[in-house]
Scaffold this motif. Structure first.
Motif, PDB file in Angstrom:
ATOM      1  N   GLY A  52       0.806  -1.136   0.117  1.00  0.00           N
ATOM      2  CA  GLY A  52       0.083   0.217   0.044  1.00  0.00           C
ATOM      3  C   GLY A  52       0.861   1.232   0.040  1.00  0.00           C
ATOM      4  O   GLY A  52       0.267   2.337  -0.660  1.00  0.00           O
ATOM      5  N   ARG A  53       1.909   1.270   0.738  1.00  0.00           N
ATOM      6  CA  ARG A  53       2.915   2.514   0.507  1.00  0.00           C
ATOM      7  C   ARG A  53       3.276   2.785  -0.828  1.00  0.00           C
ATOM      8  O   ARG A  53       3.755   4.119  -0.797  1.00  0.00           O
ATOM      9  N   LEU A  54       3.018   1.836  -1.947  1.00  0.00           N
ATOM     10  CA  LEU A  54       3.582   2.459  -3.066  1.00  0.00           C
ATOM     11  C   LEU A  54       2.571   2.741  -3.935  1.00  0.00           C
ATOM     12  O   LEU A  54       2.768   3.079  -5.112  1.00  0.00           O
ATOM     13  N   SER A  55       1.442   2.622  -3.440  1.00  0.00           N
ATOM     14  CA  SER A  55       0.432   3.027  -4.349  1.00  0.00           C
ATOM     15  C   SER A  55      -0.257   4.399  -4.046  1.00  0.00           C
ATOM     16  O   SER A  55      -0.099   4.951  -3.012  1.00  0.00           O
ATOM     17  N   PRO A  56      -0.984   4.925  -5.134  1.00  0.00           N
ATOM     18  CA  PRO A  56      -1.301   6.332  -4.788  1.00  0.00           C
ATOM     19  C   PRO A  56      -2.420   6.515  -3.762  1.00  0.00           C
ATOM     20  O   PRO A  56      -2.779   7.544  -3.091  1.00  0.00           O
ATOM     21  N   HIS A  57      -3.362   5.354  -3.620  1.00  0.00           N
ATOM     22  CA  HIS A  57      -4.507   5.563  -2.822  1.00  0.00           C
ATOM     23  C   HIS A  57      -4.133   4.766  -1.365  1.00  0.00           C
ATOM     24  O   HIS A  57      -4.979   4.633  -0.459  1.00  0.00           O
TER      25      HIS A  57
END
Length: 783
Positions: free
Chosen positions: A262-267
């Protein structure tokens, strides 16, 4: 003349009646889409909705009712395909399709899976047996609810046979035949190589990796070392030129899955991408569905993804808490046991406990339109005898698929897994062809695990142990935390692509069943690392990446060979090499020619080592050698004098001969090198199983032939009849932003509005929604 006219009119009227009658029968076999119908055994009404693509939304008050309703839909839309799956596993295709499929039946019947599956069901938990029963009830009710038998049975002139609970395991068992070598042929060929080649040469040709290695963690493997002249010296040997026809690639082709935390996705949500590459057909192997029923907390289970007609659960998809998908592991899941005769008695074999007799099962194979065939299957405590060793000993086969632990319905547990840990627990107990499972959690975490049972073996996985050796029999299966896994990787990225994934002890547990070269995995890995943030669209772009990074050096090498040649035929290839754009694009002649050159170099390379093998085994054929690229390229780079046969003055002339093979092949086919586009070769042939049954039927049943970009050495794996059987990109809890593709369509009926639905989006790579759209049809099932 009047009589002739009356006769012609009568024949015309009769023909019209036959056509109209056939049309009406065909329409009568269409699935029921709207209204109400009874489904006995339901605890409460169930609703079946379909969107504009035919994606099914099944809503019920309990999981059993949902299974029954899913069975009802599967039967009405896909019963013929379900039937083929169970018959493939059981070795019963010839009873429906005739003698042409007898070889497949003979292969399958050796395993006696119908009998084995009866025992497997008895070992399932009662809750899983109950789910299979409910599904079976739904299937048979759906089949009975058609006004006419499904159209393939009208063509074949046979009635469909009812579904059984055992069939609910046979259909998934058929996937073992798709994903593993049910006769262990590759291992037998490797044993022959071991018997005929010097150890250093064997090691060189069967190296475990190359410079393209892309494992998730641990050691990085490199191209192998070339054996010295003390092991093999060809300078005084003349090696005949192999035929100029194109050899098949030896690397194999398969699936992709990758995930980002998740820390690598925009949301902030973890995202999973999965495209399972399989043989393509009409309709698709998969069936899109969303299953809905209440949970114990007053909410609702909502599971969206692909189902396998013949099984009652979602195979890959998202449940709002986790998203999951697979690639085939290509681990070592089969072993031979060398059967020792007991005191010279060939009817008995030695075991650690003393001598035992072989058990012979006489199997009757029913053949449509011909006499039945009888097959004698010799069974041992280890498994059936399927081959002979290079020394002539009978070889019995141990296979995970022969064990109840390897065949169960545990996969259904993914539907209700709520986090990474519960998903990995499901993976450890699920019996299925072993897969690389990737899981993305709604909490932003990601994980990889092997899913499927790993044998606890006593040997090295290649050498057949003697039947009297206490270590010959597997000692059950690997349990618990020993199952290889990676959770929360440091850089937040995971990828698998049928190549080596693990190292050290984990790699030894998984073994090598022919895992592919790491080039495709490396391209995915590097694509994930190229950006700090990755969205669903970014992951789709990686799935569709057709850059020819793997082939670039072969294109450059061929340009050098052509430039140095004085042979007009070889020089003519220059016109086809000029349009290199670094991709497997449909317009590129350079890609096609460079690819062909590489394969012909590989063929000539393997021919260097064939004399010893052919001298020992006259009918020898090479097994898949997925890492052979490393040996070939190391040889081309070093050009060792002792591996050059005497009928070639230099390695330059040896390479020029491979280029000449390419030129000759194109010339024989009447193709100008400048017009040898990749699209002309890579044109889809996605066909219905019965499209060749009658002249012209293919035009009605098959998908349109289209030139498509991609190949096996890059993320966008694409062949004429092989490729992504689905593409999904989804973040659990954010399914509305997800993407889905599926070739071949949803329905198996050519008059259905959903026949071929979604195929155009798949071919074009257009982003289409993961979630079902607004309902266009609604069917109510009541008790």
């Amino acid at each position: 003349m009047r009589r002739l006219k009356r006769l012609l009119l009568a024949l015309l009227a009769l023909s019209t009646l036959l056509v109209v009658g056939a049309w009406l029968m065909l329409r009568a076999s269409l699935p029921v889409l709207d209204g109400e119908t009874a489904l006995p055994g339901l605890a409460a009404p169930v609703t079946i909705e379909r969107d504009s693509l035919g994606t099914v939304i099944v809503t019920g008050t309990n999981r059993g009712d949902v299974a029954a309703a899913l069975g009802f839909v599967h039967a009405q839309e896909r019963f013929f395909e379900m039937d083929l799956l169970r018959r493939r596993a059981a070795g019963e295709l010839a009873a429906l399709l005739g003698a042409a499929v007898l070889p497949a039946d003979r292969e399958a019947r050796v395993h006696r899976f119908r009998q084995r599956a009866e025992g497997f069901i008895a070992e399932l938990p009662e809750s899983e047996r109950a789910l299979l029963r409910r599904y079976t009830e739904g299937v048979n009710a759906g089949l009975a609810g058609l006004a006419a038998r499904p159209f393939p049975y009208l063509l074949l002139g046979q009635p469909p046979e009812p579904w059984t609970d055992v069939d609910g395991l046979l259909a998934p068992i058929a996937m073992y035949f798709n994903l593993q070598d049910n006769q262990n042929r590759r291992e037998l060929r490797l044993l022959q190589m071991r018997a005929a080649l010097p150890p250093a040469v064997l090691t060189f040709l069967t190296a475990p990796g190359t410079n393209w290695d892309s494992a998730l963690a641990g050691d990085v493997l490199r191209d192998p070392s070339i054996p010295g002249p003390e092991a093999i010296d060809l300078r005084s040997t003349e090696i005949a030129d192999p035929a100029a026809d194109a050899p098949p690639s030896s690397e194999g082709i398969g699936s992709n899955n990758f995930a980002v935390a998740g820390r690598l996705s925009p949301h902030g949500g973890a995202i999973l991408a999965n495209d399972m590459h399989l043989g393509l057909r009409v309709p698709s192997l998969w069936f899109r569905a969303q299953l809905r029923w209440p949970d114990s907390a007053g909410g609702e289970h909502v599971v969206t993804g692909v189902t396998l007609p013949g099984a009652p659960f979602v195979v890959a998809g998202s449940n709002g808490h986790i998203a999951w998908g697979y690639t085939n592991s290509y681990g070592d899941w089969l072993d031979f046991v060398a059967m020792e005769a007991d005191a010279g008695d060939e009817a008995r074999y030695r075991t650690p406990a003393g001598g035992e007799p072989y058990t012979t099962h006489r199997e009757r194979i029913v053949v449509r339109g011909a006499d039945d065939e009888w097959l004698d299957v010799r069974e041992t405590r280890y498994g059936p005898v399927v081959a002979e060793s290079p020394e002539g000993q009978p070889l019995a086969l141990q296979w995970v698929a022969h064990h109840a632990a390897g065949v169960n319905t545990g996969l259904g547990g993914m539907e209700t897994a709520r986090d990474i840990e519960s998903a990995l627990a499901v993976a450890r107990r699920t019996g299925m062809p072993a897969q690389n499972l990737l899981v993305a959690g709604s909490d932003g975490r990601v994980a990889w695990s092997l899913m499927g049972r790993i044998p606890a073996r006593g040997g090295d996985g290649l050498t057949p142990l003697a039947s009297s050796d206490p270590a010959a029999a597997w000692q059950g299966f690997v349990e618990g935390e020993r199952n290889p896994h990676v959770v929360d990787p440091a850089d937040g990225r995971l990828w698998t692509a049928n190549a080596r994934v693990a190292s050290g002890a984990d790699s030894e547990l998984i073994g090598d069943g022919g895992y592919t070269i790491g080039a495709r995995g490396a391209q995915i890995r590097d694509g994930l690392r190229a950006k700090e943030k990755l969205s669903e669209q970014d992951l789709l772009a990686i799935q569709l990446d057709d850059r020819a990074l793997f082939l670039a050096r072969w294109h450059a090498l061929l340009e050098d060979v052509v430039a140095a040649s004085d042979d007009p035929a070889v020089q003519a290839l220059a016109a086809g090499l000029a349009d290199w754009d670094g991709r497997a694009s449909i317009e590129s002649s350079a890609y096609r020619i460079s690819r062909a050159f590489r394969l012909r170099v590989h063929k000539r390379f393997l021919a260097l080592f064939e004399p010893s093998l052919k001298a020992r085994f006259a009918d020898y054929a090479w097994p898949s050698l997925p890492q052979i690229e490393g040996a070939v390229w190391a040889t081309i780079a070093a050009r060792p004098p002792h591996l050059l046969p005497r009928n070639h003055a230099s390695w330059d002339t040896w390479l020029e001969a491979a280029a000449r093979d390419v030129a000759l092949h194109l010339s024989t086919a009447g193709i100008d090198p400048a017009d040898a586009s990749w699209g002309r070769q890579n044109t889809t042939r996605i066909r219905h199983p019965l499209s060749g049954a009658l002249p012209g039927l293919g035009r009605l049943l098959d998908m349109p032939a289209q030139p498509l970009p991609g190949d096996q050495y890059m993320p966008r794996v694409q062949g004429p009849a092989f490729g992504a059987s689905e593409r999904l990109v989804v973040s659990p809890g954010r399914e509305a932003e997800g993407i889905f593709h599926m070739p071949g369509g949803q329905s198996g009926h050519p008059l259905s509005p959903f026949y071929g639905s979604g195929h155009a989006d798949w071919a074009a790579g257009r982003a289409s929604p993961f979630l079902p759209g607004e309902p266009a049809h609604r069917l109510h099932l009541h008790p």
